[in-house]
Design a protein around this motif. Structure first.
Motif, PDB file in Angstrom:
ATOM      1  N   ALA A   1    -114.709 -29.680  67.296  1.00  0.00           N
ATOM      2  CA  ALA A   1    -115.935 -29.952  68.053  1.00  0.00           C
ATOM      3  C   ALA A   1    -117.044 -29.024  67.572  1.00  0.00           C
ATOM      4  CB  ALA A   1    -115.678 -29.757  69.546  1.00  0.00           C
ATOM      5  N   GLY A   2    -117.900 -29.547  66.705  1.00  0.00           N
ATOM      6  CA  GLY A   2    -118.985 -28.727  66.174  1.00  0.00           C
ATOM      7  C   GLY A   2    -120.028 -28.362  67.209  1.00  0.00           C
ATOM      8  N   TRP A   3    -119.967 -29.039  68.357  1.00  0.00           N
ATOM      9  CA  TRP A   3    -120.950 -28.794  69.408  1.00  0.00           C
ATOM     10  C   TRP A   3    -120.452 -27.798  70.453  1.00  0.00           C
ATOM     11  CZ3 TRP A   3    -117.731 -30.313  73.195  1.00  0.00           C
ATOM     12  CH2 TRP A   3    -116.876 -31.390  72.963  1.00  0.00           C
ATOM     13  N   LEU A   4    -119.213 -27.343  70.353  1.00  0.00           N
ATOM     14  CA  LEU A   4    -118.573 -26.604  71.445  1.00  0.00           C
ATOM     15  C   LEU A   4    -119.348 -25.359  71.871  1.00  0.00           C
ATOM     16  CD1 LEU A   4    -116.074 -26.460  73.290  1.00  0.00           C
ATOM     17  CD2 LEU A   4    -114.955 -25.118  71.510  1.00  0.00           C
TER      18      LEU A   4
ATOM     19  N   LYS B   1    -123.332 -37.008  67.628  1.00  0.00           N
ATOM     20  CA  LYS B   1    -124.300 -37.788  68.393  1.00  0.00           C
ATOM     21  C   LYS B   1    -124.209 -37.388  69.868  1.00  0.00           C
ATOM     22  CE  LYS B   1    -124.316 -41.787  65.298  1.00  0.00           C
ATOM     23  NZ  LYS B   1    -124.108 -43.244  65.170  1.00  0.00           N
ATOM     24  N   ILE B   2    -125.377 -37.280  70.479  1.00  0.00           N
ATOM     25  CA  ILE B   2    -125.451 -36.862  71.876  1.00  0.00           C
ATOM     26  C   ILE B   2    -126.265 -37.882  72.647  1.00  0.00           C
ATOM     27  CG2 ILE B   2    -126.050 -34.989  73.461  1.00  0.00           C
ATOM     28  CD1 ILE B   2    -126.203 -33.119  71.068  1.00  0.00           C
TER      29      ILE B   2
ATOM     30  N   GLY C   1    -130.159 -28.725  67.258  1.00  0.00           N
ATOM     31  CA  GLY C   1    -130.866 -29.132  66.059  1.00  0.00           C
ATOM     32  C   GLY C   1    -129.906 -29.712  65.029  1.00  0.00           C
ATOM     33  N   GLY C   2    -130.279 -30.814  64.427  1.00  0.00           N
ATOM     34  CA  GLY C   2    -129.425 -31.477  63.452  1.00  0.00           C
ATOM     35  C   GLY C   2    -128.576 -32.580  64.025  1.00  0.00           C
ATOM     36  N   PHE C   3    -128.448 -32.652  65.370  1.00  0.00           N
ATOM     37  CA  PHE C   3    -127.706 -33.724  66.019  1.00  0.00           C
ATOM     38  C   PHE C   3    -128.642 -34.904  66.283  1.00  0.00           C
ATOM     39  CE2 PHE C   3    -124.906 -30.277  66.524  1.00  0.00           C
ATOM     40  CZ  PHE C   3    -123.674 -30.711  66.960  1.00  0.00           C
ATOM     41  N   GLU C   4    -128.064 -36.086  66.339  1.00  0.00           N
ATOM     42  CA  GLU C   4    -128.844 -37.259  66.733  1.00  0.00           C
ATOM     43  C   GLU C   4    -128.753 -37.384  68.252  1.00  0.00           C
ATOM     44  OE1 GLU C   4    -129.122 -42.084  65.933  1.00  0.00           O
ATOM     45  OE2 GLU C   4    -128.021 -40.804  64.535  1.00  0.00           O
TER      46      GLU C   4
ATOM     47  N   THR D   1    -135.813 -34.797  60.956  1.00  0.00           N
ATOM     48  CA  THR D   1    -134.604 -34.387  61.656  1.00  0.00           C
ATOM     49  C   THR D   1    -134.108 -35.505  62.569  1.00  0.00           C
ATOM     50  OG1 THR D   1    -135.882 -33.365  63.449  1.00  0.00           O
ATOM     51  CG2 THR D   1    -135.250 -31.947  61.607  1.00  0.00           C
ATOM     52  N   ARG D   2    -132.799 -35.550  62.762  1.00  0.00           N
ATOM     53  CA  ARG D   2    -132.187 -36.668  63.492  1.00  0.00           C
ATOM     54  C   ARG D   2    -132.604 -36.713  64.964  1.00  0.00           C
ATOM     55  NH1 ARG D   2    -126.060 -36.375  62.679  1.00  0.00           N
ATOM     56  NH2 ARG D   2    -126.089 -38.568  63.251  1.00  0.00           N
TER      57      ARG D   2
END
Length: 490
Positions: free
Chosen positions: A298-301, A324-325, A349-352, A395-396
């Motif tokens: 989980a890169g968002w953790l 994606k969020i 930042g960098g997430f859609e 940026t996404r």
């Protein structure tokens, strides 16, 4: 051509864009074939292609001795066409965004190495022919996109070398005899043929080394092969296991945290659950997380844990699926929606991200049927469109703003034409800022066209640092000056 630098570049691109080394090498081979496509005029034709797409300054910076200007993924698609990029991604079995981004990361360094001293190459260097040969079996499939040499010439460039790869392992005297036979048949004699024979043998040796390295890497990676297999038996092929996305859902229901999702390990589950319980109280957490070893990390953790205190507003909903969020802040007062959206945008930042709510989204959503062109640009000028630092890559987290903008522009009065003006702050060289502002304006227009806006409705223009709206002496002023400004063309 310095192969060590090219290998280093390929390795860096593979790491940055989540590609394997083989995928990155294959992509480099495709680019070499594109650069030297004889049907399009070879290297000179490649440069002309970029100039015809308004990207001449970029390719000239790669040829010259100065710093290489970056090329964004939208610019890559503008140069080569989205269908070709999609086909290459399909052949590589890689995502289209990663493929376009990797091409943009490879091209400047590749062209720079090919034009050492600013001199244009006349053909593929011998040291690079095996890069083309490695993908000769599927180059022809890409020829339907108008790159003739991919179907014929470029494939042929690697064809003889690829044939040499297949011949590796035959007795050496067979190769020599065959070569000598060719020499006798053509009447040139061994002395005339010897230089070409030496070159062929050198290429074969290089290719054998290259393939040997690949086999060594594959053998080292296959730790699951049993050592008790009979001597000479072929090891069973291990198919790559596709990892599913780490997922997480959250809802603040009257102060209680309702959660669900799937993570890769017990450690991730424990870390996230402990943080949620610490924020909301152990008795206010409902639901659980599934642990599945086939799930990607989980890169968002850690970012989510840092923002948990901001999710204590009742009615907030949040969902993660890989990078994606999706957020829902509709239960909050507008000012709180603005504030939370900005925190999430800054934190991820960098997430859609879909569901962001800012002044532009509110204004665009409030446009009534029959709105005027002036009403439209007033709403558009409230939008914040973000780019990667120093580049024209959008940026996404700006995608949803542009989707909403595209919907509004398509509903504008007939005949409405809009200028998309790019502006920068005063940091750096004025000429470079002017070029960057134009590239960013063009990137926005390209994205809007991709989202369905007729191209004839939009005009991109760069103003650089010449029209500031705030003082460049402060960071806040610089941030205000870095903007997209929409204007109705009368």
């Amino acid at each position: 051509m310095r192969i060590d630098l090219l290998n280093s570049l390929v390795g860096d691109v593979a790491h940055r864009f989540g590609l394997s080394m083989d995928q990155a090498r294959q992509l480099a081979g495709v680019l070499i074939a594109l650069i030297f496509d004889e049907k399009r005029g070879g290297f000179a034709g490649f440069v002309h292609l970029f100039e015809s797409k308004g990207l001449g300054s970029l390719v000239q910076s790669w040829i010259g001795t100065g710093p290489n200007q970056p090329i964004s993924a939208p610019q890559v698609e503008r140069a080569f066409g989205a269908p070709l990029i999609g086909a290459i991604a399909g052949k590589l079995d890689a995502p289209v965004p990663a493929t376009a981004g990797a091409i943009g990361a490879l091209l400047p360094g590749l062209i720079n190495e090919l034009t050492e001293g600013g001199k244009a190459p006349t053909g593929i260097p011998e040291t690079l022919r095996y890069w083309v040969a490695s993908i000769a079996d599927w180059l022809g499939d890409l020829g339907r996109f108008g790159w003739g040499a991919l179907a014929a010439g470029a494939a042929a460039v690697g064809g003889a070398v690829a044939g040499g790869v297949r011949a590796v392992g035959h007795a050496a005297d067979t190769t020599v005899d065959a070569a000598a036979g060719v020499a006798r048949k053509t009447g040139r004699g061994l002395a005339a043929f010897l230089p070409w024979l030496i070159l062929l043998l050198a290429l074969l040796a290089a290719l054998a080394w290259f393939k040997g390295c690949q086999r060594q890497r594959e053998a080292a990676a296959d730790a699951s092969v049993s050592t008790s297999a009979p001597l000479g038996a072929e090891p069973a092929a291990t198919a790559p296991v596709a990892q599913s996305n780490a997922r997480f859902s959250f809802e603040n229901a009257e102060g209680k945290a309702r959660i669900g999702g799937q993570v890769a390990s017990e450690a991730e589950k424990t870390k996230l659950l402990d943080a949620i319980k610490a924020t909301f109280g152990a008795g206010n957490v409902e639901g659980d997380l599934v642990v599945d070893a086939g799930t990607a990390p989980a890169g968002w953790l850690d970012r989510l844990i840092a923002l948990l205190p901001d999710l204590k507003a009742r009615g907030v909903k949040l969902g993660f699926d890989g990078d994606k969020i999706d957020i829902d802040t509709s239960a909050l007062p507008e000012a709180e929606r603005f504030a939370l959206s900005q925190k999430l945008r800054s934190g991820f930042g960098g997430f859609e991200i879909s569901g962001l709510w800012d002044q532009a989204m509110a204004a665009l959503s409030s446009l009534k049927a029959g709105f005027s062109a002036d009403d439209l640009v007033k709403a558009l000028n409230l939008s914040a469109i973000y780019f990667d630092t120093g580049s024209a890559s959008i940026t996404r987290d700006s995608y949803e703003t542009l989707r909403k903008a595209a919907e509004a522009i398509k509903a504008a009065p007939a005949g409405t034409r809009i200028e998309v003006g790019g502006h920068t702050d005063a940091t750096g060289d004025a000429a470079a800022n002017l070029q960057l502002s134009l590239e960013r304006a063009n990137a926005v227009t390209a994205k809007l066209v991709e989202l369905g806006v007729p191209g004839e409705q939009l005009v991109g223009k760069g103003y650089g640092q010449d029209k500031p709206i705030a003082d460049n002496a402060s960071e806040e002023g610089k941030a205000r000056n870095r903007r997209m400004e929409f204007t109705v063309l009368r």
